[in-house]
Motif scaffolding. Structure first.
Motif, PDB file in Angstrom:
ATOM      1  N   THR A 124       4.193   8.005   0.873  1.00 27.12           N
ATOM      2  CA  THR A 124       4.642   6.977   1.735  1.00 27.12           C
ATOM      3  C   THR A 124       4.349   5.838   0.991  1.00 27.12           C
ATOM      4  O   THR A 124       3.018   5.313   0.915  1.00 27.12           O
ATOM      5  N   VAL A 125       5.316   4.844   0.991  1.00 28.49           N
ATOM      6  CA  VAL A 125       4.992   3.331   0.317  1.00 28.49           C
ATOM      7  C   VAL A 125       5.691   2.356   1.540  1.00 28.49           C
ATOM      8  O   VAL A 125       6.466   2.592   2.157  1.00 28.49           O
ATOM      9  N   TYR A 126       4.606   1.428   1.380  1.00 27.22           N
ATOM     10  CA  TYR A 126       4.927   0.350   2.371  1.00 27.22           C
ATOM     11  C   TYR A 126       5.302  -0.856   1.545  1.00 27.22           C
ATOM     12  O   TYR A 126       4.647  -1.403   1.013  1.00 27.22           O
ATOM     13  N   HIS A 127       6.654  -1.388   2.037  1.00 25.89           N
ATOM     14  CA  HIS A 127       7.240  -2.526   1.611  1.00 25.89           C
ATOM     15  C   HIS A 127       7.167  -3.942   2.561  1.00 25.89           C
ATOM     16  O   HIS A 127       7.442  -3.563   3.561  1.00 25.89           O
ATOM     17  N   LYS A 128       6.671  -4.863   2.217  1.00 22.36           N
ATOM     18  CA  LYS A 128       6.322  -5.856   3.538  1.00 22.36           C
ATOM     19  C   LYS A 128       7.629  -6.341   3.968  1.00 22.36           C
ATOM     20  O   LYS A 128       7.570  -7.032   4.958  1.00 22.36           O
ATOM     21  N   LYS A 129       8.936  -6.347   3.194  1.00 26.50           N
ATOM     22  CA  LYS A 129      10.160  -6.657   3.439  1.00 26.50           C
ATOM     23  C   LYS A 129      11.017  -5.660   4.368  1.00 26.50           C
ATOM     24  O   LYS A 129      12.145  -5.940   4.646  1.00 26.50           O
ATOM     25  N   PRO A 174       8.578   2.251   6.308  1.00 24.34           N
ATOM     26  CA  PRO A 174       8.127   2.942   5.266  1.00 24.34           C
ATOM     27  C   PRO A 174       8.975   3.620   4.350  1.00 24.34           C
ATOM     28  O   PRO A 174       9.798   4.395   5.020  1.00 24.34           O
ATOM     29  N   ILE A 175       8.908   3.877   3.215  1.00 26.09           N
ATOM     30  CA  ILE A 175       9.438   4.853   2.357  1.00 26.09           C
ATOM     31  C   ILE A 175       8.910   5.914   2.030  1.00 26.09           C
ATOM     32  O   ILE A 175       7.832   5.859   1.592  1.00 26.09           O
ATOM     33  N   GLY A 218       0.879  -1.317   0.120  1.00 27.24           N
ATOM     34  CA  GLY A 218      -0.063  -0.138  -0.140  1.00 27.24           C
ATOM     35  C   GLY A 218       0.871   1.310   0.034  1.00 27.24           C
ATOM     36  O   GLY A 218       2.111   1.230   0.354  1.00 27.24           O
ATOM     37  N   MET A 219       0.015   2.507  -0.233  1.00 24.25           N
ATOM     38  CA  MET A 219       0.720   3.587  -0.306  1.00 24.25           C
ATOM     39  C   MET A 219      -0.161   4.919   0.087  1.00 24.25           C
ATOM     40  O   MET A 219      -1.290   4.539  -0.286  1.00 24.25           O
ATOM     41  N   GLU A 220       0.073   5.820   0.562  1.00 25.27           N
ATOM     42  CA  GLU A 220      -0.665   6.986   0.741  1.00 25.27           C
ATOM     43  C   GLU A 220      -0.061   8.323   0.426  1.00 25.27           C
ATOM     44  O   GLU A 220       1.363   8.398   0.482  1.00 25.27           O
ATOM     45  N   THR A 221      -0.546   9.418   0.070  1.00 24.80           N
ATOM     46  CA  THR A 221      -0.018  10.675  -0.445  1.00 24.80           C
ATOM     47  C   THR A 221      -0.877  11.846   0.149  1.00 24.80           C
ATOM     48  O   THR A 221      -1.949  12.004   0.146  1.00 24.80           O
ATOM     49  N   ALA A 222      -0.098  12.871   0.779  1.00 29.39           N
ATOM     50  CA  ALA A 222      -0.529  13.968   1.206  1.00 29.39           C
ATOM     51  C   ALA A 222      -0.078  15.175   0.918  1.00 29.39           C
ATOM     52  O   ALA A 222       1.114  15.091   0.170  1.00 29.39           O
TER      53      ALA A 222
END
Length: 238
Positions: free
Chosen positions: A95-100, A104-105, A77-81
């Motif tokens: 913000t990007v979420y990487h399972k490993k 977050p990035i 998932g990711m979200e932008t503000a």
């Protein structure tokens, strides 16, 4: 054209004809073939505008980066503000979420670094009609590339307006796999010294990341030598 369908690679002759009139309009044959090879290699759909070719190079859209992220199996998932200052759009943070990854990035891009004004006498362009949408694409493309180790591939919204003359080749990688991508160097010179070529996309990302980490501002259209000097000056508070 005859009714017979001659399949070349993954696409029929009719499909290739359509692409040459839409997602590869005005391109040279080698650019078109390169786009097809990259589309096949990374499972991107030209008809969905995940990847396309222009006279300035091969472009992968934000949705293309999102496809690569999904295909990795590690996208979470990711979200932008957005941030506004004085009632105007100032920046977008994705913000990007990487399972490993345990953290977050998160990437922030500023409007003034990417905004492309509409030329005088022309109808309003995308940046004037949809500034939030365009800056969101830049932020999300940056964050997805960083989270999934994608380099050498860029969204059209990120490309400076100056990238419009002769070709150059750069090496693109996705999850460590190389692919050659054609792009265009800047036609003008550095906006600061006027002597050297502005930073090209691979170096532009590197320097923008360094400036962002230190909370500094990378001026648009400058060369590598000036970028280094400006970074030192800003660090000293000069």
């Amino acid at each position: 054209m005859t009714a017979e369908i001659a399949v070349v690679g993954e696409y029929s002759a009719k499909q290739r004809e359509i692409m040459l009139e839409t997602v590869a309009k005005g391109c040279k044959p080698e650019q078109f073939m390169l786009m097809l090879e990259l589309a096949k290699k990374y499972k991107l759909d030209p008809f969905a505008r995940q990847i396309w070719a222009t006279p300035m190079g091969i472009i992968v859209g934000r949705d293309g980066f999102l496809t690569l992220a999904h295909n990795s199996g590690n996208f979470d998932g990711m979200e932008t503000a957005f941030e506004e200052r004085d009632g105007k759009l100032f920046s977008a943070t994705c913000t990007v979420y990487h399972k490993k990854m345990s953290h977050p990035i998160r990437v922030t891009v500023r409007f003034d670094e990417f905004y492309k004004p509409t030329p005088p006498g022309k109808q309003p362009g995308a940046w004037d009609k949809m500034p939030y949408v365009m800056l969101q694409k830049c932020a999300e493309s940056h964050a997805l590339r960083r989270a999934f180790c994608i380099s050498g591939l860029y969204d059209e919204a990120e490309m400076p307006a100056e990238y419009s003359s002769a070709e150059f080749a750069t090496t693109a990688t996705v999850d460590g796999e190389p692919a050659t991508v054609e792009r265009m160097p800047a036609e003008g010179k550095c906006s600061r010294c006027g002597k050297h070529d502005p930073l090209l996309p691979p170096l532009l990302d590197k320097y923008r990341g360094a400036f962002d980490r230190d909370g500094l501002t990378l001026p648009a259209g400058i060369c590598e030598e000036c970028a280094t000097e400006v970074w030192k000056q800003q660090r000293r508070g000069g």
